[in-house]
Scaffold this motif. Structure first.
Motif, PDB file in Angstrom:
ATOM      1  N   GLN A  46       1.160   5.437  12.336  1.00 32.89           N
ATOM      2  CA  GLN A  46       2.099   5.993  11.373  1.00 32.89           C
ATOM      3  C   GLN A  46       3.175   6.798  12.089  1.00 32.89           C
ATOM      4  OE1 GLN A  46       0.472   8.878   8.621  1.00 32.89           O
ATOM      5  NE2 GLN A  46       1.879   8.243   7.024  1.00 32.89           N
TER       6      GLN A  46
ATOM      7  N   TYR B  16       2.996  -0.878   5.736  1.00 33.84           N
ATOM      8  CA  TYR B  16       2.619   0.377   5.097  1.00 33.84           C
ATOM      9  C   TYR B  16       1.156   0.350   4.645  1.00 33.84           C
ATOM     10  CZ  TYR B  16       2.468   4.403   2.104  1.00 33.84           C
ATOM     11  OH  TYR B  16       2.104   5.587   1.549  1.00 33.84           O
TER      12      TYR B  16
ATOM     13  N   VAL C 210      -1.121   1.016   7.421  1.00 33.17           N
ATOM     14  CA  VAL C 210      -1.177   2.440   7.756  1.00 33.17           C
ATOM     15  C   VAL C 210      -2.135   3.173   6.823  1.00 33.17           C
ATOM     16  CG1 VAL C 210       0.141   4.597   7.707  1.00 33.17           C
ATOM     17  CG2 VAL C 210       1.085   2.590   8.869  1.00 33.17           C
TER      18      VAL C 210
END
Lengths: 340, 340
Positions: free
Chosen positions: B165, B179, B182
């Protein structure tokens, strides 16, 4: 006819103590430890190997993993577990260094820029966490609950010791015993654990486990005291760090504690201003070194280290002579001789 | 005679989903977990319980340890190990929060000042290390190598996710899949591990372990997505954090990623200025909220969360009905309903 052996009283002193004994003893195993370290810092997240390798390949002596291998050898262990435990110990050490640099706002580490200066505090905290996690993974793979117990307890004690140091920081009136408790936690505990898991793997009796633990604990204390002394007197090249780092960072170590207690009230004001208030100006380091010399604080610190070194060596007394024992004894001598 | 049951089509919607089911299910066990948490944050170094208690007693829901207890219950486990594993999971979570606050320079946490604002970054790093060490100690005491393996792997994955991240931060063009990767690491992995160790303790077959892991993983993803949505739309009181924190900290979350992709080039410049360059001025948060609303990004984020919530619920399909299963199903509904 009697043979007259040549006797040279200077021979013992002249022979420069070195790590050669332990390095040769564990050479082939250390190659495997180093390969394992490299492979376990691997990650698809490229920042992890970058940060980890920066520190791991920066010329540390890897004393702690060598101690695990040497005490396993001393204990007649012939399995594979010592490789993983040795790598775990080095990872725990590296994680601690990464976090310490953040805690201390350090700019340099082993003569290179600290990882936090290159990748930021964030990366240092998180890559430290990653390495700590990987250390536990490797320990678990070895499958010895007792070794797991020893190393995980060490992780707790180390963190506790660091917090204690933080809480006690900036107090020039710290007693020598309090200071010893701090360095037992922050340095000696990992040496002790690294040495204790050797005989644990070898299934040796409790007395031998305790002996190796004691060897490691006392070696660790001696090692840290010599580090403290070197920070004011050793050659910077040897340690890869600049003389006076501890002073500039306001770290209160044994040489300072001794000079503070042995000094005049005026001198104590000087130490308080520099280390408690952090007001360090031109010429202050030089003055500090003069005070340390005047009160023989460095020499006394080295003497204290010798005391713990002697305990470490005696701890191995019950083990039979042999290359592993000799290598461990030489390691103590080497650690203390760094302050020459 | 047929009994005409009253039918209220609004009943399902009106019944506010809550954690009441899981809270009642594990109440007596959670008392023991809480006592264990208190006792294991104890230390002679008083700063440790101070810092740890500040965060631990700051009104977190303790969802993760409840999940461990509930999945152990679901698996018919009747031993004591789930208490220690639940406390370990909460310690791992707390350690992560302490380190995250340092990494993110956060000032607030759960509506209180972050520990780092009161005791400094140093204490947050070190007390986090202490709690992580204690978490491992408790896991080891339970003696399940498989649970150890699951939780220590989670620790590595979490740290890896946080570094990922960090490396990907400040990139508004992050894809939704990136995303998701993450948040799988930083949030969902611990939910997954917390749920997987329940059936592991209960010695249940692999399929049930995998089912509980999948339940936790998908619940964790949904939980994080709702958190992301709440940061722009929920009531601050609910989460104990201020609306717009993520925006001010330049965090790029799913609502933003969606608005960025759905917006005009001019809007993209706005997001880049605010989040990549960190130039946030008066009225920018309001404008951001307008853009999120215009592109229905919050609604879409909640929809995505519902999708993962549905997977989580289906994962439990093979388990027989009963209070534990119902409590776990209700927990999913509760987590998603927070965004109402």
């Amino acid at each position: 006819m009697a043979v007259v052996l040549p006797f040279d009283p200077a021979a013992d002193i002249a022979a420069e103590p070195s790590l050669e004994g332990i390095v040769s003893l564990v050479r082939s195993d250390m190659d495997r430890v180093n390969a394992l370290i490299l492979s376990r810092t691997g990650s698809d997240v490229t920042m992890i190997p970058e940060v980890a390798t920066h520190l791991i390949s920066s010329g540390g002596k890897r004393l702690r993993p060598m101690l695990t291998l040497a005490t396993a050898d001393l204990s007649g262990y012939r399995g594979e577990g010592d490789i993983k435990l040795a790598a775990s110990v080095e990872f725990m050490h590296t994680a601690t260094l990464l976090h310490d640099d953040v805690v201390d706002d350090s700019e340099m580490r082993r003569g290179k820029l600290a990882a936090r200066m290159l990748w930021g505090n964030e990366a240092s905290v998180l890559v430290g966490d990653f390495l700590l996690g990987q250390a536990f993974r490797m320990m678990i793979e070895v499958g010895s609950m007792q070794a797991l117990d020893i190393l995980s307890s060490a992780a707790v004690v180390i963190a506790e010791g660091e917090v204690a140091q933080l809480a006690a920081a900036k107090n020039t009136a710290t007693s020598e015993d309090e200071y010893l408790a701090v360095i037992r936690g922050k340095t000696a505990e990992l040496f002790a654990a690294a040495c204790e898991v050797g005989p644990v793997l070898g299934n040796r009796p409790k007395t031998e486990q305790a002996a190796c633990r004691s060897y490691g604990m006392n070696l660790g204390i001696a090692f840290q005291l010599i580090d403290d002394a070197l920070d004011y007197g050793g050659s910077g090249a040897k340690l890869g760090k600049n003389v006076g780092d501890d002073f500039r960072e306001g770290k209160i170590t044994l040489p300072v504690l001794l000079a503070f207690r042995r000094g005049t009230e005026e001198e104590r004001s000087f130490w308080r201003r520099c280390l408690e208030q952090g007001e360090v100006g031109e010429g202050d380091l030089e003055h500090a070194m003069e005070l340390l010399a005047a009160h023989q604080s460095i020499a006394a610190t080295v003497e204290r280290a010798r005391h713990y070194g002697a305990i470490a060596k005696d701890a191995l007394g019950l083990f039979p002579d042999g290359p592993a024992k000799q290598a461990l004894l030489d390691t103590v001598e080497f650690c203390i001789s760094r302050a020459r």
